[in-house]
Scaffold this motif. Sequence first.
Motif, short mmCIF file in Angstrom:
data_model
loop_
_atom_site.label_atom_id
_atom_site.label_comp_id
_atom_site.label_asym_id
_atom_site.label_seq_id
_atom_site.Cartn_x
_atom_site.Cartn_y
_atom_site.Cartn_z
N THR A 64 49.34 59.10 -6.70
CA THR A 64 49.09 60.48 -7.29
C THR A 64 50.42 60.73 -7.94
O THR A 64 51.32 60.17 -8.66
CB THR A 64 49.27 62.21 -6.67
OG1 THR A 64 51.04 60.98 -5.63
CG2 THR A 64 48.39 61.36 -5.32
N HIS A 65 50.93 62.35 -8.57
CA HIS A 65 52.34 62.39 -9.17
C HIS A 65 53.69 61.85 -7.84
O HIS A 65 54.50 61.97 -8.70
CB HIS A 65 52.30 63.91 -9.71
CG HIS A 65 52.21 65.20 -7.93
ND1 HIS A 65 51.00 64.56 -7.67
CD2 HIS A 65 52.48 65.65 -7.60
CE1 HIS A 65 50.53 65.88 -6.60
NE2 HIS A 65 51.66 66.03 -6.62
N ARG A 66 53.22 62.18 -6.83
CA ARG A 66 54.22 61.89 -6.39
C ARG A 66 54.32 60.62 -5.63
O ARG A 66 53.80 59.65 -4.55
CB ARG A 66 54.12 62.86 -4.27
CG ARG A 66 55.22 62.48 -3.43
CD ARG A 66 54.93 63.79 -2.92
NE ARG A 66 54.73 65.05 -2.42
CZ ARG A 66 55.25 66.03 -3.24
NH1 ARG A 66 56.46 65.84 -3.51
NH2 ARG A 66 54.72 67.24 -3.54
N GLY A 67 54.34 59.69 -7.02
CA GLY A 67 54.03 58.21 -6.61
C GLY A 67 54.30 56.82 -6.84
O GLY A 67 53.90 56.02 -6.40
N ASN A 113 49.12 59.70 -11.13
CA ASN A 113 48.46 60.59 -12.24
C ASN A 113 48.74 61.67 -12.16
O ASN A 113 49.21 62.67 -10.97
CB ASN A 113 47.15 60.23 -11.73
CG ASN A 113 45.91 60.55 -12.41
OD1 ASN A 113 46.25 61.50 -12.93
ND2 ASN A 113 44.74 60.12 -12.48
N GLY A 114 49.44 62.68 -13.15
CA GLY A 114 50.16 63.32 -13.05
C GLY A 114 48.60 64.33 -13.02
O GLY A 114 48.98 66.15 -12.74
N ILE A 115 47.63 64.18 -12.85
CA ILE A 115 45.90 65.62 -12.70
C ILE A 115 45.93 65.58 -11.50
O ILE A 115 45.50 64.12 -10.65
CB ILE A 115 44.68 65.18 -13.86
CG1 ILE A 115 45.50 64.90 -15.24
CG2 ILE A 115 44.23 65.48 -13.42
CD1 ILE A 115 44.40 64.31 -16.66
N ASP A 145 46.49 66.74 0.65
CA ASP A 145 45.67 68.04 0.57
C ASP A 145 45.04 68.98 -0.68
O ASP A 145 43.89 69.57 -0.56
CB ASP A 145 46.28 69.07 1.86
CG ASP A 145 48.25 69.69 1.70
OD1 ASP A 145 49.14 68.31 1.45
OD2 ASP A 145 48.00 70.43 1.02
N GLY A 146 46.26 69.28 -0.99
CA GLY A 146 45.85 70.20 -2.65
C GLY A 146 44.99 69.29 -3.12
O GLY A 146 43.80 70.51 -3.26
N ALA A 147 44.80 68.47 -3.14
CA ALA A 147 43.73 67.39 -4.10
C ALA A 147 42.14 67.73 -4.19
O ALA A 147 41.31 67.47 -4.47
CB ALA A 147 44.47 66.13 -4.95
N LEU A 175 50.64 69.50 4.29
CA LEU A 175 50.92 71.25 4.22
C LEU A 175 50.98 72.12 3.58
O LEU A 175 50.84 72.91 3.26
CB LEU A 175 52.27 70.99 5.69
CG LEU A 175 52.22 70.53 6.67
CD1 LEU A 175 53.10 71.41 8.36
CD2 LEU A 175 51.10 70.64 8.04
N TYR A 176 51.56 71.24 1.68
CA TYR A 176 51.46 72.52 0.92
C TYR A 176 51.48 71.81 0.10
O TYR A 176 51.49 70.47 -0.28
CB TYR A 176 53.24 72.87 0.80
CG TYR A 176 53.57 73.30 1.95
CD1 TYR A 176 53.65 75.02 1.95
CD2 TYR A 176 54.49 73.63 2.56
CE1 TYR A 176 54.64 75.67 3.55
CE2 TYR A 176 55.27 73.26 3.83
CZ TYR A 176 54.67 74.85 3.63
OH TYR A 176 55.71 75.87 4.81
N GLY A 177 49.95 72.55 -1.28
CA GLY A 177 50.37 71.89 -2.46
C GLY A 177 51.36 73.53 -3.26
O GLY A 177 50.82 74.50 -3.39
C1 TPP Z 1 44.20 69.45 -12.52
C2 TPP Z 1 45.29 70.12 -12.10
N1 TPP Z 1 45.84 71.01 -11.87
C3 TPP Z 1 47.21 71.72 -11.38
C4 TPP Z 1 48.37 70.93 -11.42
C5 TPP Z 1 49.69 70.97 -10.59
N2 TPP Z 1 49.91 70.73 -9.11
C6 TPP Z 1 50.62 69.94 -9.95
S1 TPP Z 1 51.18 69.24 -8.10
C7 TPP Z 1 50.45 70.15 -7.53
C8 TPP Z 1 49.88 70.14 -6.35
C9 TPP Z 1 49.32 69.06 -5.47
O1 TPP Z 1 49.14 69.09 -4.09
P1 TPP Z 1 48.59 68.20 -2.94
O2 TPP Z 1 47.57 67.70 -3.28
O3 TPP Z 1 48.97 68.56 -1.78
O4 TPP Z 1 49.67 66.61 -3.44
P2 TPP Z 1 51.30 66.84 -2.70
O5 TPP Z 1 52.38 67.90 -4.31
O6 TPP Z 1 51.01 67.94 -1.50
O7 TPP Z 1 52.29 65.47 -2.66
C10 TPP Z 1 49.35 70.89 -8.62
C11 TPP Z 1 47.73 71.67 -8.22
C12 TPP Z 1 48.06 69.86 -12.15
N3 TPP Z 1 48.70 68.74 -12.29
N4 TPP Z 1 47.27 69.12 -12.74
#
Ligand code: TPP
Length: 319
Positions: A64-67, A113-115, A145-147, A175-177
């Motif tokens: 993920t973006h937190r990779g 992945n930033g998406i 959880d947001g994904a 717990l958070y997005g």
């Molecule tokens: C398709 C898409 N929508 C919105 C965003 C903006 N965005 C970046 S991180 C994030 C929240 C992700 O939350 P989660 O999946 O729970 O991962 P966490 O950050 O908690 O590890 C959002 C909405 C994005 N990067 N890609």
Amino acid sequence: MEINKDLILQMYDRMMEIRKFEERAMDLFTRDKIRGSMHLYIGEEAVATGVCFALNKDDYIVSTHRGHGHCLAKGARIDLTMAELLGKATGYCKGKGGSMHIADLETGNLGANGIVGGGLPIAVGAALSARLQKNNKVAVAFFGDGASNQGTFHESMNLASAWKLPVLFVCENNLYGITVPFSEASAIKDVAVRARAYNMPSVIIDGNDVLEVYKTAKEAVEKLRKGEGPMLIEAKTYRHMGHYTGDPQIYRTKEEVEEWKKKDPIKRLRCYILENNIATEEELAVREKRVDDVIDQAEQFALNSPEPDAADLLNDVFA
Ligand SMILES: Cc1ncc(C[n+]2csc(CCOP(=O)(O)OP(=O)(O)O)c2C)c(N)n1
């Protein structure tokens, strides 16, 4: 399932490496050596470590973006990862991926992945390729959880289950997005229940207990390799830091953060190791010092590495 002592110590080392890597990355960021922003994994190390220790080197992961944690847990080199964060030519993606888009095919890491939710279909595709090539590999999709509120999650779960593909879905529920609590964005309490809609087994585990994560992932991966179809693991965890490096964190209380810091997965494993006489304080101190040295060397390597050549700007870039 009995986990041998050496493996427990290796997991401790790996979690320490991820933690200290990120603490140093934060330090480099505040010194303006890392550009853009970063999403730190501090507090969630047990999930990546427990899962990746249950995999073979050539199994696939998508991140993920937190990779950073997934990347290092799967066995990436710390120095090349650090160089990538600094945008240097010696980094895994020659400095073009940065913090959010590191891939390392040598260790089966198909990429951060930033998406949000963007990795899930890639994991399903990787699992399909493993099936077609009959190479017995599995694919792990890490996601938040947001994904799980994205369409890609549902499409991926459905197809993986319909085709009984060897995909392990690992939801890191912190717990958070960004600023939104999962409870406010979702009609359900646990992500795991969503697996039922796709006729897929799921389990909720303590994501801050690396031994529980490892055991659960190990059993799941064995079933995947037997062709029993995909599975979802929901690991309950927490990020100690903000969503990204500039997050003012006004959406959660300091008390909540402090409560979760008491459940720190690394401190917890440290206590377990000492209480069960797996290693002494002195032995752990030696291991921790080794990690410090490795991080120092990685930082020096990254700082001393050349910037990418402007002439290479468009090479290896696809759109
Ligand atoms: C398709 C898409 N929508 C919105 C965003 C903006 N965005 C970046 S991180 C994030 C929240 C992700 O939350 P989660 O999946 O729970 O991962 P966490 O950050 O908690 O590890 C959002 C909405 C994005 N990067 N890609």
